[in-house]
Design an enzyme around this catalytic site. Sequence first.
Site, PDB file in Angstrom:
ATOM      1  N   ASP A 177       0.817  -1.206   0.000  1.00  0.00           N
ATOM      2  CA  ASP A 177       0.000   0.000   0.000  1.00  0.00           C
ATOM      3  C   ASP A 177       0.852   1.258   0.000  1.00  0.00           C
ATOM      4  O   ASP A 177       2.037   1.241   0.364  1.00  0.00           O
ATOM      5  CB  ASP A 177      -0.875   0.041   1.267  1.00  0.00           C
ATOM      6  CG  ASP A 177      -2.144  -0.768   1.121  1.00  0.00           C
ATOM      7  OD1 ASP A 177      -2.409  -1.247   0.014  1.00  0.00           O
ATOM      8  OD2 ASP A 177      -2.861  -0.907   2.122  1.00  0.00           O
ATOM      9  N   LYS A 198      -3.493   3.000  -2.654  1.00  0.00           N
ATOM     10  CA  LYS A 198      -4.655   3.844  -2.881  1.00  0.00           C
ATOM     11  C   LYS A 198      -4.625   4.968  -1.846  1.00  0.00           C
ATOM     12  O   LYS A 198      -4.628   4.724  -0.654  1.00  0.00           O
ATOM     13  CB  LYS A 198      -5.970   3.049  -2.725  1.00  0.00           C
ATOM     14  CG  LYS A 198      -6.125   1.930  -3.731  1.00  0.00           C
ATOM     15  CD  LYS A 198      -7.544   1.378  -3.732  1.00  0.00           C
ATOM     16  CE  LYS A 198      -7.872   0.597  -2.475  1.00  0.00           C
ATOM     17  NZ  LYS A 198      -7.141  -0.655  -2.377  1.00  0.00           N
ATOM     18  N   GLY A 225      -1.103  -0.247   8.751  1.00  0.00           N
ATOM     19  CA  GLY A 225      -1.905  -0.470   9.951  1.00  0.00           C
ATOM     20  C   GLY A 225      -2.242  -1.928  10.158  1.00  0.00           C
ATOM     21  O   GLY A 225      -1.389  -2.806  10.048  1.00  0.00           O
ATOM     22  N   ASP A 226      -3.510  -2.197  10.445  1.00  0.00           N
ATOM     23  CA  ASP A 226      -4.010  -3.557  10.631  1.00  0.00           C
ATOM     24  C   ASP A 226      -4.893  -3.905   9.438  1.00  0.00           C
ATOM     25  O   ASP A 226      -5.781  -3.120   9.079  1.00  0.00           O
ATOM     26  CB  ASP A 226      -4.813  -3.652  11.929  1.00  0.00           C
ATOM     27  CG  ASP A 226      -5.295  -5.066  12.197  1.00  0.00           C
ATOM     28  OD1 ASP A 226      -4.735  -5.722  13.088  1.00  0.00           O
ATOM     29  OD2 ASP A 226      -6.241  -5.527  11.514  1.00  0.00           O
ATOM     30  N   ALA A 238      -3.280   2.642  13.281  1.00  0.00           N
ATOM     31  CA  ALA A 238      -2.829   4.029  13.423  1.00  0.00           C
ATOM     32  C   ALA A 238      -3.350   4.691  14.688  1.00  0.00           C
ATOM     33  O   ALA A 238      -2.672   5.547  15.271  1.00  0.00           O
ATOM     34  CB  ALA A 238      -3.252   4.835  12.199  1.00  0.00           C
ATOM     35  N   MET A 282      -9.037   8.816   7.866  1.00  0.00           N
ATOM     36  CA  MET A 282      -9.333   9.528   6.611  1.00  0.00           C
ATOM     37  C   MET A 282     -10.348  10.647   6.837  1.00  0.00           C
ATOM     38  O   MET A 282     -11.242  10.875   6.029  1.00  0.00           O
ATOM     39  CB  MET A 282      -9.834   8.540   5.544  1.00  0.00           C
ATOM     40  CG  MET A 282      -8.803   7.498   5.155  1.00  0.00           C
ATOM     41  SD  MET A 282      -9.433   6.182   4.089  1.00  0.00           S
ATOM     42  CE  MET A 282     -10.271   5.141   5.311  1.00  0.00           C
TER      43      MET A 282
END
Length: 262
Positions: free
Chosen positions: A40, A62, A94-95, A124, A176
């Site tokens: 990512d 992304k 992250g996870d 995070a 986000m």
Amino acid sequence: MVDPIHPGEVWLVGAGPGDPELLTRKAERLIGEASVVFYDALVGPGVLDLARPGTRLVHVGKRSGRHSKDQKTIDKLIVEAALAGERVVRLKGGDPSIFGRSTEELTACRAAGVPVHICPGVTAASAAAAGLGASLTLRGLARKLVFLTAHAQAGDKLDIDWQAAADPQATLAVYMGKSSAQMLTVGLITAGLPGSTPVAMVENASLPDERRFTTRLDLLPLAARTALGDGPALLLIGEAMRVDEAVPAPLSYSAFSQRTMP
């Protein structure tokens, strides 16, 4: 003895919030054993250095408004690599199980008969709270931790149950949420959460250029617009975030207009 990744097998691996030292030992081992790593955009610098020489590294990141591959294409690439006998690691920031689109990739692998597994990672929200020197929960004040994603397409409203989110005894970890700060503020205050509710904003959590700010809910849109840069940011909203004195360089509440957002 721990079994290695087998040819034709897929692991969805949590890369953590960015700092390579926050990887699990299992994640580090899996990255080192992979023959191909699909990674990512939020995978931190240094994490990919753990791949062995010759490993194929494929960026499938992304970010908001900037997608190198759509999800169906990513699913197809993972499955094709596994069917070709590769040892596949799908590396996610992250996870993998928290807003990581893991279900689509798990489903695609299983439909193709490809063995697939998950290696969890530090999310995070945990890294952001650690950087703040704060707890995500607080006895008597923050009895609940809620993970929210506040990503919305341009012009769309956030699909959030505002009454449930505006729980004064919860800490909201908003992923986000930078571009949706105005909608978050209006939705939560309209649902009854006080405008004075403390908010912590952490950009690039766990990385050397991590930045931390504090504000309050009614000033969040202004704070997000003027204080945050281009890095990924996480918002922590709730009484557990009354950490002004513990934050190394917080933005003072007085740095922003005291006008309550509509």
